[in-house]
Write a protein that holds these residues in place. Structure first.
Motif, PDB file in Angstrom:
ATOM      1  N   ILE A 162       0.821  -1.218   0.000  1.00  0.00           N
ATOM      2  CA  ILE A 162       0.000   0.000   0.000  1.00  0.00           C
ATOM      3  C   ILE A 162       0.854   1.267   0.000  1.00  0.00           C
ATOM      4  O   ILE A 162       0.336   2.368   0.167  1.00  0.00           O
ATOM      5  N   HIS A 163       2.186   1.085  -0.180  1.00  0.00           N
ATOM      6  CA  HIS A 163       3.126   2.227  -0.275  1.00  0.00           C
ATOM      7  C   HIS A 163       3.047   3.110   0.972  1.00  0.00           C
ATOM      8  O   HIS A 163       2.940   4.336   0.883  1.00  0.00           O
ATOM      9  N   ALA A 164       3.093   2.461   2.133  1.00  0.00           N
ATOM     10  CA  ALA A 164       2.996   3.187   3.396  1.00  0.00           C
ATOM     11  C   ALA A 164       4.368   3.388   4.015  1.00  0.00           C
ATOM     12  O   ALA A 164       5.217   2.499   3.965  1.00  0.00           O
ATOM     13  N   ASP A 165       4.582   4.556   4.594  1.00  0.00           N
ATOM     14  CA  ASP A 165       5.798   4.845   5.353  1.00  0.00           C
ATOM     15  C   ASP A 165       5.537   4.390   6.789  1.00  0.00           C
ATOM     16  O   ASP A 165       5.091   5.160   7.634  1.00  0.00           O
ATOM     17  N   ALA A 166       5.792   3.122   7.043  1.00  0.00           N
ATOM     18  CA  ALA A 166       5.412   2.517   8.317  1.00  0.00           C
ATOM     19  C   ALA A 166       6.628   2.352   9.225  1.00  0.00           C
ATOM     20  O   ALA A 166       7.753   2.183   8.758  1.00  0.00           O
ATOM     21  N   PRO A 167       6.421   2.371  10.546  1.00  0.00           N
ATOM     22  CA  PRO A 167       7.530   2.118  11.472  1.00  0.00           C
ATOM     23  C   PRO A 167       7.949   0.661  11.420  1.00  0.00           C
ATOM     24  O   PRO A 167       7.196  -0.201  10.940  1.00  0.00           O
TER      25      PRO A 167
END
Length: 352
Positions: A111-116
Motif C-alpha cells: 500500500i506504499h505506506a511509510d510505516a515504522p
C-alpha cells in the motif's frame, strides 16, 4: 416360592443396553465437528461494508503473493471496496525475522505506506494510506490462539456525492475496527540514533526486539546493538577539518588491543559526507571478523565535546568450510560497511 435366577442371555442383554446408554453420547461427541474460528471484527466484510460480499473481478495484487493464498477475498460497491483476509500468516523460509515482521513489510510495501519497523512487543498494528483516488488500510494482529492474522482493505470513493458519503460512513467503521487492534501497541520512544536508523533502513524488512534492532539487507541478516553516548581514550574531533591520520592510527591500535582475535576487514576509517563537499561532522567506521561473526561500528563525535554516539552492526556466519567462511565474511563486511555509511548519512540529514 423360590426366586428365579436370571438367565445368562438376560444378563448379556442388560449389559449391552447399559453400554449403549453410556457410549451413545460419546459417539455423538466424537462426530461433532470443532467450531469454526470466529471471524474477527476487522474481517467481517458484511458488517463493515453494509453490503453482501461479491466476487472480486481483478486479480490479487502481485505484491501480496508472499503472504500466501488468502482465506477470504471479497468485493462490493461495484468493485470499489475490497477486503483480503489471511487467517494464518505463513512462516517464511530462510529468514531471521518473525512472520509478523515479514508480513508487516509486505503489506506496507503493497500500500506504499511509510510505516515504522515491526515491534516484537506488539500484539497488533495497523497502517493506512490516503490519496484522492483511494484509501487503503492494512492490519496484523495475534489471535487468542496465538496465530498471527492479517487483513487489507481498499476503498475507491464513488464520484457521486451521496454515494461517497454513504461509503465514507462504512469506511469509518473499518477504521474503528482497526483502531481496536492498535490499542495497547504504542510506538517506542524515538532516540536520535533510532530515527537515523529508521530512515536508513526504510523499505527493508526490519523488527525491534527489545534493545536490539534487526533487519535484512541484500539477503543478509543484521542486528544493530547500540552503546549510546560515551567517550574514547583518544580524542575524536567533531569537525572533519580537525581529523588527523595519527588519531585514526591510534584508534586502530586501541581497537586491536581490545579485540586481539579480530581480523580487520576495514580499519578505522574517516567517512566521506553524504554529499561531496558538505561541511558535516566527522564520522568513523571499522569492520572486523571475530569468530563466527562479522562486526562493524560507527563513531559519531558530537559537537562541543558532548560525547560520541556509537552503533554496532553484527551479522553471524553460517557454518561452512574455511574458504567459504572467508568469502562470506568479505560479503558481510561489504554489506555492513554500506549500512554503517547509510546510517551515518541519515544522521547528517537529521542532525547536522
Amino acid at each position: 416360592m423360590t426366586p428365579t435366577r436370571p438367565s445368562r442371555r438376560h444378563c448379556l442383554l442388560a449389559t449391552a443396553c447399559a453400554l449403549c446408554v453410556i457410549l451413545t453420547p460419546q459417539a455423538h461427541a466424537a462426530k461433532r465437528k470443532p467450531a469454526a474460528p470466529k471471524t474477527p471484527a476487522i474481517a467481517d466484510f458484511r458488517e463493515l461494508s453494509g453490503s453482501y460480499p461479491g466476487t472480486c473481478e481483478q486479480p490479487v495484487a502481485p505484491a501480496l503473493s508472499g503472504l500466501g493464498e488468502p482465506t477470504t477475498r471479497q468485493c462490493a460497491w461495484s468493485q470499489r471496496v475490497e477486503m483480503v483476509y489471511w487467517r494464518s500468516i505463513p512462516t517464511p523460509t530462510a529468514t531471521c525475522l518473525p512472520p509478523a515482521a515479514i508480513a508487516w513489510h509486505r503489506l506496507t510495501q503493497a500500500i506504499h505506506a511509510d510505516a515504522p519497523p515491526w515491534n516484537n512487543a506488539w500484539s497488533g498494528r495497523t497502517v493506512s494510506t490516503n490519496t484522492p483516488e483511494s484509501q487503503q488500510l492494512a492490519a496484523i494482529w495475534r489471535d487468542d490462539d496465538g496465530q498471527w492474522s492479517a487483513a487489507l482493505w481498499r476503498w475507491q470513493p464513488s464520484e457521486k456525492p451521496d454515494t461517497r458519503t454513504w461509503q465514507a460512513g462504512h469506511w469509518d467503521d473499518v477504521k474503528q475496527a482497526a483502531h481496536a487492534i492498535d490499542a495497547g501497541s504504542p510506538l517506542p520512544a524515538a532516540s536520535p540514533l533510532f530515527v537515523a536508523w529508521r530512515d536508513a533502513s526504510q523499505g527493508k524488512p526490519r523488527v525491534l526486539d527489545g534493545d536490539t534492532w534487526r533487519w535484512v539487507s541484500d539477503k543478509t541478516c543484521l542486528r544493530l546493538e547500540t552503546s549510546g553516548i560515551s567517550q574514547t581514550r583518544i580524542h575524536l574531533p567533531y569537525s572533519r577539518d580537525d581529523a588527523r591520520l595519527e588519531q585514526r592510527s591510534g584508534m586502530q591500535v586501541l581497537l586491536a588491543r581490545r579485540f586481539p582475535n579480530a581480523e580487520w576487514l576495514q580499519p578505522f576509517t574517516l567517512l566521506e559526507p553524504g554529499h561531496p563537499g558538505d561541511r558535516t561532522g566527522a564520522k568513523f567506521i571499522a569492520v572486523w571478523r571475530e569468530g563466527a561473526s562479522v562486526k562493524g561500528q560507527l563513531w559519531i563525535p558530537l559537537r562541543d565535546d558532548a560525547g560520541i554516539v556509537r552503533a554496532r552492526i553484527v551479522s553471524d556466519l553460517a557454518p561452512a568450510s574455511a574458504e567459504r567462511q572467508k568469502e562470506l565474511a568479505k560479503q558481510r563486511a561489504d554489506v555492513i560497511g554500506r549500512e554503517l555509511t547509510a546510517l551515518a548519512h541519515a544522521w547528517e540529514v537529521r542532525h547536522e
